[in-house]
Design an enzyme around this catalytic site. Structure first.
Site, mmCIF file in Angstrom:
data_model
loop_
_atom_site.group_PDB
_atom_site.id
_atom_site.type_symbol
_atom_site.label_atom_id
_atom_site.label_comp_id
_atom_site.label_asym_id
_atom_site.label_seq_id
_atom_site.Cartn_x
_atom_site.Cartn_y
_atom_site.Cartn_z
ATOM 1 N N HIS A 125 0.813 -1.210 0.000
ATOM 2 C CA HIS A 125 0.000 0.000 0.000
ATOM 3 C C HIS A 125 0.847 1.262 0.000
ATOM 4 C CE1 HIS A 125 0.784 0.784 4.305
ATOM 5 N NE2 HIS A 125 0.784 -0.526 4.405
ATOM 6 N N ASP A 126 0.390 2.253 -0.757
ATOM 7 C CA ASP A 126 0.954 3.604 -0.782
ATOM 8 C C ASP A 126 2.362 3.676 -1.376
ATOM 9 O OD1 ASP A 126 -1.260 5.063 0.724
ATOM 10 O OD2 ASP A 126 -0.684 3.564 2.209
ATOM 11 N N GLY A 143 4.995 -1.020 2.904
ATOM 12 C CA GLY A 143 4.166 0.139 2.616
ATOM 13 C C GLY A 143 4.936 1.442 2.539
#
Length: 262
Positions: A125-126, A143
Site C-alpha cells: 500500500h501507498d 508500505g
C-alpha cells in the site's frame, strides 16, 4: 461493463462498473470487478484477478494468478475506497500482488510505465514506483516505499516501510534494506551496504564517461572520505554545477528520509 473491441473468454467474470479500452484480451477465468478502468491493448492471462478502484493504462500484460488492486494488508485499513494506478507497458508476471493505498498514506498506490515485475513481486500500500524498473522474483516492498526510475531489484530483496531507492540504483539479491539507497548506488547484504556505483547500467543507458566519472567522484565523497553528510552534500553540489547527472543525488541526500545505507 463498457466494452469495445477485444477478445473476452466466456468464462471471465467482468463487473458492471468495469471500463475496457480497445483490443483488450481477457482469457479464461479472469475476474475483474469494482471500479476498474483498463486502457487499450492490455492482456489478462487465465486466473488473474483485478479489483478496484483501479486505473490501468495501455499495453500492460498481466500473467496468470496475479492479484491486482486488492485491499491492503495494513491492519489500520478499514475498507476505505482507496486506489491503485498503473501506467503503460508494464509486464506483471505470475503471482504478483499490488495493493491499493490507505487513507493514512497517499490514498493510492502508484506504478509507472515500462516496468518488469517478475514472479511473486509484492507492491504494498501507498508505494510509488517510477518507470523502467526491474523487480526480480520475490522482491518485496513494504508500505509507503518510493522507488525512482531505472532501479533494479535482485531476487528476494526486501525494503522496510517508508524506504526510498534513488534512480539508477541496483539492489542485490536477498538484500535487506532498512535504510535508503541513493541514486546510482549498488547495495547488497543483510542489512544492505553500499558497493560502488551502477557503472554498467549507466553505460547501457547512454551516460557519458565524464558523467559516470562525476557520479563516481560524488560516491567517493559520500562514502570514502569520511565526511559528515552535510559537508559531503556541499562538495557534491559543486560537482552537480558542472554535471547535471549528479543533481538527483544531491536532491535525494537533502531529503533525509530514513537515512542512507552506510
Amino acid at each position: 461493463m463498457t466494452e469495445s473491441t477485444g477478445i473476452i473468454d466466456p468464462s471471465a467474470k467482468i463487473g458492471p462498473d468495469v471500463v475496457l479500452g480497445k483490443n483488450v484480451t481477457i482469457r479464461e477465468n479472469v475476474i475483474i470487478e469494482g471500479n476498474v478502468t483498463i486502457g487499450d491493448d492490455c492482456i489478462f492471462e487465465p486466473f488473474s484477478i483485478i479489483r478496484g478502484p483501479t486505473t490501468i493504462g495501455k499495453g500492460n500484460h498481466f500473467y496468470q494468478f496475479c492479484s491486482i488492486g486488492e485491499g491492503c494488508q495494513d491492519l489500520k485499513y478499514a475498507g476505505e475506497p482507496t486506489t491503485l494506478t498503473i501506467g503503460d507497458n508494464n509486464v506483471i508476471r505470475e503471482h504478483v500482488s499490488m495493493h491499493r493505498g490507505t487513507v493514512q498514506g497517499n490514498g493510492t498506490t502508484t506504478v509507472g510505465s515500462n516496468n518488469l515485475f517478475m514472479i511473486n513481486t509484492h507492491i504494498a500500500h501507498d508505494c510509488v514506483i517510477g518507470d523502467n524498473c526491474i523487480f526480480s522474483n520475490n522482491a518485496t516492498l513494504a508500505g509507503h516505499v518510493v522507488i525512482d526510475d531505472w532501479v533494479v531489484f535482485g531476487g528476494l530483496a526486501a525494503i522496510h516501510q517508508f524506504g526510498r531507492v534513488g534512480c539508477h540504483a541496483m539492489v542485490g539479491g536477498m538484500a535487506a534494506l532498512n535504510m535508503d539507497v541513493p541514486p546510482y548506488v549498488m547495495a547488497a547484504g543483510h542489512y544492505a551496504k553500499p558497493f560502488g556505483i551502477n557503472k554498467r547500467g549507466l553505460q547501457r543507458r547512454g551516460f557519458s564517461d565524464e558523467a559516470i566519472s562525476a557520479i563516481f567522484k560524488s560516491y567517493m565523497l559520500l562514502y570514502k572520505k569520511h565526511l559528515p553528510l552535510e559537508e559531503a552534500i556541499v562538495e557534491i553540489e559543486k560537482i552537480a554545477e558542472e554535471f547535471a547527472e549528479v543533481k538527483p543525488l544531491v536532491d535525494f541526500l537533502k531529503d533525509h528520509g530514513r537515512g542512507i545505507v552506510r
